[in-house]
Design an enzyme around this catalytic site. Structure first.
Site, PDB file in Angstrom:
ATOM      1  N   ILE A  14      63.536  45.427  33.470  1.00 15.43           N
ATOM      2  CA  ILE A  14      62.456  44.597  34.031  1.00 15.43           C
ATOM      3  C   ILE A  14      62.984  43.794  35.224  1.00 15.43           C
ATOM      4  CG2 ILE A  14      60.642  42.913  33.511  1.00 15.43           C
ATOM      5  CD1 ILE A  14      61.039  43.639  30.524  1.00 15.43           C
ATOM      6  N   ASN A  34      75.949  40.868  33.891  1.00 15.45           N
ATOM      7  CA  ASN A  34      77.288  41.263  33.418  1.00 15.45           C
ATOM      8  C   ASN A  34      77.412  42.779  33.270  1.00 15.45           C
ATOM      9  OD1 ASN A  34      75.863  41.837  31.139  1.00 15.45           O
ATOM     10  ND2 ASN A  34      76.980  40.450  29.778  1.00 15.45           N
ATOM     11  N   LEU A  35      76.349  43.509  33.609  1.00 17.95           N
ATOM     12  CA  LEU A  35      76.320  44.980  33.560  1.00 17.95           C
ATOM     13  C   LEU A  35      76.570  45.510  32.151  1.00 17.95           C
ATOM     14  CD1 LEU A  35      78.216  45.902  36.902  1.00 17.95           C
ATOM     15  CD2 LEU A  35      75.757  45.570  36.540  1.00 17.95           C
ATOM     16  N   SER A 127      58.434  37.066  24.557  1.00 15.52           N
ATOM     17  CA  SER A 127      57.927  38.328  24.014  1.00 15.52           C
ATOM     18  C   SER A 127      56.784  38.063  23.049  1.00 15.52           C
ATOM     19  CB  SER A 127      59.076  39.021  23.271  1.00 15.52           C
ATOM     20  OG  SER A 127      58.590  40.030  22.437  1.00 15.52           O
ATOM     21  N   TYR A 152      66.834  38.771  16.837  1.00 16.28           N
ATOM     22  CA  TYR A 152      66.389  38.903  18.236  1.00 16.28           C
ATOM     23  C   TYR A 152      65.104  38.103  18.455  1.00 16.28           C
ATOM     24  CZ  TYR A 152      63.510  40.817  21.942  1.00 16.28           C
ATOM     25  OH  TYR A 152      62.662  40.929  23.003  1.00 16.28           O
ATOM     26  N   LYS A 156      64.064  34.449  20.801  1.00 23.16           N
ATOM     27  CA  LYS A 156      62.963  34.206  21.754  1.00 23.16           C
ATOM     28  C   LYS A 156      62.228  32.917  21.373  1.00 23.16           C
ATOM     29  CE  LYS A 156      63.625  37.697  24.452  1.00 23.16           C
ATOM     30  NZ  LYS A 156      64.220  37.469  25.760  1.00 23.16           N
ATOM     31  N   ASN A 202      63.309  52.492  21.703  1.00 25.89           N
ATOM     32  CA  ASN A 202      61.914  52.250  22.074  1.00 25.89           C
ATOM     33  C   ASN A 202      61.178  53.572  22.279  1.00 25.89           C
ATOM     34  OD1 ASN A 202      63.404  49.616  23.679  1.00 25.89           O
ATOM     35  ND2 ASN A 202      61.774  49.228  22.205  1.00 25.89           N
ATOM     36  N   LEU A 203      59.870  53.484  22.135  1.00 24.98           N
ATOM     37  CA  LEU A 203      59.050  54.698  22.085  1.00 24.98           C
ATOM     38  C   LEU A 203      59.113  55.556  23.351  1.00 24.98           C
ATOM     39  CD1 LEU A 203      56.868  56.421  20.707  1.00 24.98           C
ATOM     40  CD2 LEU A 203      55.161  54.781  21.541  1.00 24.98           C
ATOM     41  N   PHE A 221      56.660  56.776  13.653  1.00 28.04           N
ATOM     42  CA  PHE A 221      56.971  55.988  12.455  1.00 28.04           C
ATOM     43  C   PHE A 221      55.698  55.518  11.755  1.00 28.04           C
ATOM     44  CE2 PHE A 221      60.926  54.879  15.080  1.00 28.04           C
ATOM     45  CZ  PHE A 221      61.671  55.902  14.500  1.00 28.04           C
ATOM     46  N   ASP A 301      58.298  46.883  11.573  1.00 24.77           N
ATOM     47  CA  ASP A 301      57.285  47.112  12.617  1.00 24.77           C
ATOM     48  C   ASP A 301      56.016  46.313  12.343  1.00 24.77           C
ATOM     49  OD1 ASP A 301      58.173  48.660  14.696  1.00 24.77           O
ATOM     50  OD2 ASP A 301      57.763  50.574  13.706  1.00 24.77           O
TER      51      ASP A 301
HETATM   52  C1  UD1 Z   1      60.242  46.070  19.855  1.00 29.23           C
HETATM   53  C2  UD1 Z   1      60.346  44.697  19.294  1.00 29.23           C
HETATM   54  C3  UD1 Z   1      59.991  43.709  20.351  1.00 29.23           C
HETATM   55  C4  UD1 Z   1      60.899  43.871  21.543  1.00 29.23           C
HETATM   56  C5  UD1 Z   1      60.772  45.296  22.049  1.00 29.23           C
HETATM   57  C6  UD1 Z   1      61.772  45.513  23.190  1.00 29.23           C
HETATM   58  C7  UD1 Z   1      59.832  44.897  16.889  1.00 29.23           C
HETATM   59  C8  UD1 Z   1      58.879  44.553  15.816  1.00 29.23           C
HETATM   60  N1  UD1 Z   1      59.478  44.536  18.145  1.00 29.23           N
HETATM   61  O1  UD1 Z   1      58.872  46.299  20.162  1.00 29.23           O
HETATM   62  O2  UD1 Z   1      60.145  42.409  19.869  1.00 29.23           O
HETATM   63  O3  UD1 Z   1      60.544  42.961  22.532  1.00 29.23           O
HETATM   64  O4  UD1 Z   1      61.034  46.213  20.996  1.00 29.23           O
HETATM   65  O5  UD1 Z   1      62.923  46.108  22.804  1.00 29.23           O
HETATM   66  O6  UD1 Z   1      60.841  45.479  16.634  1.00 29.23           O
HETATM   67  N2  UD1 Z   1      57.908  54.259  17.643  1.00 29.23           N
HETATM   68  C9  UD1 Z   1      57.855  55.544  17.118  1.00 29.23           C
HETATM   69  N3  UD1 Z   1      58.912  56.360  17.340  1.00 29.23           N
HETATM   70  C10 UD1 Z   1      60.011  55.985  18.044  1.00 29.23           C
HETATM   71  C11 UD1 Z   1      60.055  54.678  18.599  1.00 29.23           C
HETATM   72  C12 UD1 Z   1      58.983  53.850  18.373  1.00 29.23           C
HETATM   73  O7  UD1 Z   1      56.882  55.917  16.455  1.00 29.23           O
HETATM   74  O8  UD1 Z   1      60.952  56.785  18.178  1.00 29.23           O
HETATM   75  C13 UD1 Z   1      56.754  53.370  17.437  1.00 29.23           C
HETATM   76  C14 UD1 Z   1      57.112  52.095  16.712  1.00 29.23           C
HETATM   77  O9  UD1 Z   1      57.016  52.270  15.328  1.00 29.23           O
HETATM   78  C15 UD1 Z   1      56.076  51.130  17.262  1.00 29.23           C
HETATM   79  C16 UD1 Z   1      55.790  51.648  18.677  1.00 29.23           C
HETATM   80  O10 UD1 Z   1      56.281  52.983  18.704  1.00 29.23           O
HETATM   81  O11 UD1 Z   1      54.916  51.227  16.516  1.00 29.23           O
HETATM   82  C17 UD1 Z   1      56.504  50.856  19.758  1.00 29.23           C
HETATM   83  O12 UD1 Z   1      57.887  50.755  19.416  1.00 29.23           O
HETATM   84  P1  UD1 Z   1      58.984  50.146  20.400  1.00 29.23           P
HETATM   85  O13 UD1 Z   1      58.914  50.829  21.701  1.00 29.23           O
HETATM   86  O14 UD1 Z   1      60.296  50.164  19.678  1.00 29.23           O
HETATM   87  O15 UD1 Z   1      58.509  48.661  20.634  1.00 29.23           O
HETATM   88  P2  UD1 Z   1      58.115  47.516  19.571  1.00 29.23           P
HETATM   89  O16 UD1 Z   1      58.611  47.825  18.224  1.00 29.23           O
HETATM   90  O17 UD1 Z   1      56.658  47.269  19.725  1.00 29.23           O
END
Ligand code: UD1
Length: 344
Positions: A14, A34-35, A127, A152, A156, A202-203, A221, A301
């Site tokens: 970001i 700090n990379l 967040s 974490y 915040k 992350n997704l 998930f 989650d």
């Molecule tokens: C998470 C953190 C949030 C943080 C953000 C940034 C939690 C509850 N929240 O957000 O505080 O600011 O990461 O790092 O942990 N999903 C899948 N498959 C995957 C990865 C994710 O189905 O391989 C789903 C997750 O279950 C979720 C959605 O995608 O429902 C988003 O996940 P993600 O991108 O990890 O973000 P958050 O969990 O919302």
């Protein structure tokens, strides 16, 4: 040239997009990073996009003497945007002290130095995690802060409180807390984007790495949540739109327009999109088929959360502009570019 802004974590995901938008708006930027989770090459990409090379200092914000020297070297820093933090939820459960030390110590160091160098304000990366599972959706800034689900998330919440307490003590600073929802996507140039270390948590990075064949299958998930299609719902915000929110926040702060010394804004689109909708949206936007499977829920989650961004819309005059198809295409183009560059 407008005012000088210190951006901590300015080579991160970001942060780097925000540096570009700040420079486009005429601000002079000094990056401190700090990379630990980014690469110095990002500074080249920022220069390539905006035509201006920001000052860059490789430094950990836990290093108080080092930070002091940065303020002394770049006289006249007017405001700080503080991104630098550890952000992996799972890791924070394993290594809580690392998270508390890093995330709290960095902020405290910056706050301590602000009056000494006449720095007027700080924009803090908060967040939507602070809301936990809200009782009402879309969630407003007035919603109660729920007990954090992870160290974490707790950092915040505590950092927001540290800023409020410091301002309440009479410190000569102001602050804007931006509560981000789920930032995704990449710069339209495909020169900047998210570059996760190791296996993405992350997704969207996991999704694009699956689409390009680095990962075999994306796991969804849970499809047994109390939502229309059973998968979780999030408010996915384009990273360039998010970056622009910082520019308007800085403008408001430095033009003396803040109504309160500490202001808080939700930065989201106002639209909830489910994980399955996002996957299908990606397939439609890019024409790439995704290999995915439904698996069990991920511990910790939140079922569903999306923003009421009205305050940011009205008070900041900021609005998320990019549609999700363009955003997903930008994430895909970034992944393709990484392949081209032989990075991932
Ligand atoms: C998470 C953190 C949030 C943080 C953000 C940034 C939690 C509850 N929240 O957000 O505080 O600011 O990461 O790092 O942990 N999903 C899948 N498959 C995957 C990865 C994710 O189905 O391989 C789903 C997750 O279950 C979720 C959605 O995608 O429902 C988003 O996940 P993600 O991108 O990890 O973000 P958050 O969990 O919302």
């Amino acid at each position: 040239m407008k005012e000088k802004i210190l951006v901590t974590g300015g080579t991160g995901y970001i942060g780097s997009h925000t540096v570009v938008e700040l420079q486009n708006a005429g601000y002079e930027v000094v990056i401190v990073d700090n990379l630990s989770n980014s690469n110095a090459d990002v500074v080249d990409s920022i220069e390539q996009i905006s035509g201006i090379r920001p000052a860059f200092e490789k430094l950990d914000c836990l290093n108080l003497a080092g930070l002091d020297a940065v303020f002394a070297k770049y006289q006249g820093i007017k405001a700080i945007i503080h991104f630098a933090a550890s952000k992996a939820v799972g890791e924070s459960v394993q290594k809580p002290l690392l998270y508390y030390r890093n995330n709290l110590g960095s902020l405290i160091n910056l706050l301590e130095l602000m009056p000494k160098y006449g720095v007027e304000g700080i924009v803090f990366s908060s967040s939507c995690t602070v809301y936990g599972q809200p009782d009402q959706l879309p969630v407003t800034e007035e919603a109660p802060i729920k007990k954090a689900e992870s160290p974490y998330g707790n950092t915040k919440q505590i950092n927001e409180e540290i800023i409020r307490d410091y301002v309440a003590s009479g410190a000569p600073i102001q602050a804007i807390l931006l509560r981000y929802f789920n930032p995704i996507g990449a710069h339209p140039s495909a020169l900047l984007g998210e570059l996760p270390n190791g296996v993405p948590q992350n997704l969207v990075p996991y999704l694009t790495q699956t689409a390009i064949g680095i990962r075999e299958k994306l796991s969804v998930f849970g499809d047994d949540y109390n939502t229309p299609d059973g998968s979780c719902i999030r408010d996915f915000i384009n990273v360039v739109d998010l970056a622009k929110a910082h520019v308007v926040a800085i403008g408001r702060m430095l033009e003396g327009k803040q109504a309160d010394k500490v202001e808080v804004f939700n930065i989201g689109t106002g639209r909830g999109v489910s994980v399955l909708e996002l996957i299908h949206g990606f397939e439609e936007a890019t024409g790439v088929k995704l290999n995915y499977q439904i698996v069990g829920r991920r511990a910790g989650d939140i079922e569903q959360v999306w923003a009421n961004p009205e305050r940011a819309n009205k008070v900041l005059g900021w609005k998320a502009e990019t549609n999700i198809e363009d955003t997903l295409r930008s994430a895909w183009n970034w992944q393709l570019k990484l392949r081209e560059r032989g990075i991932q």
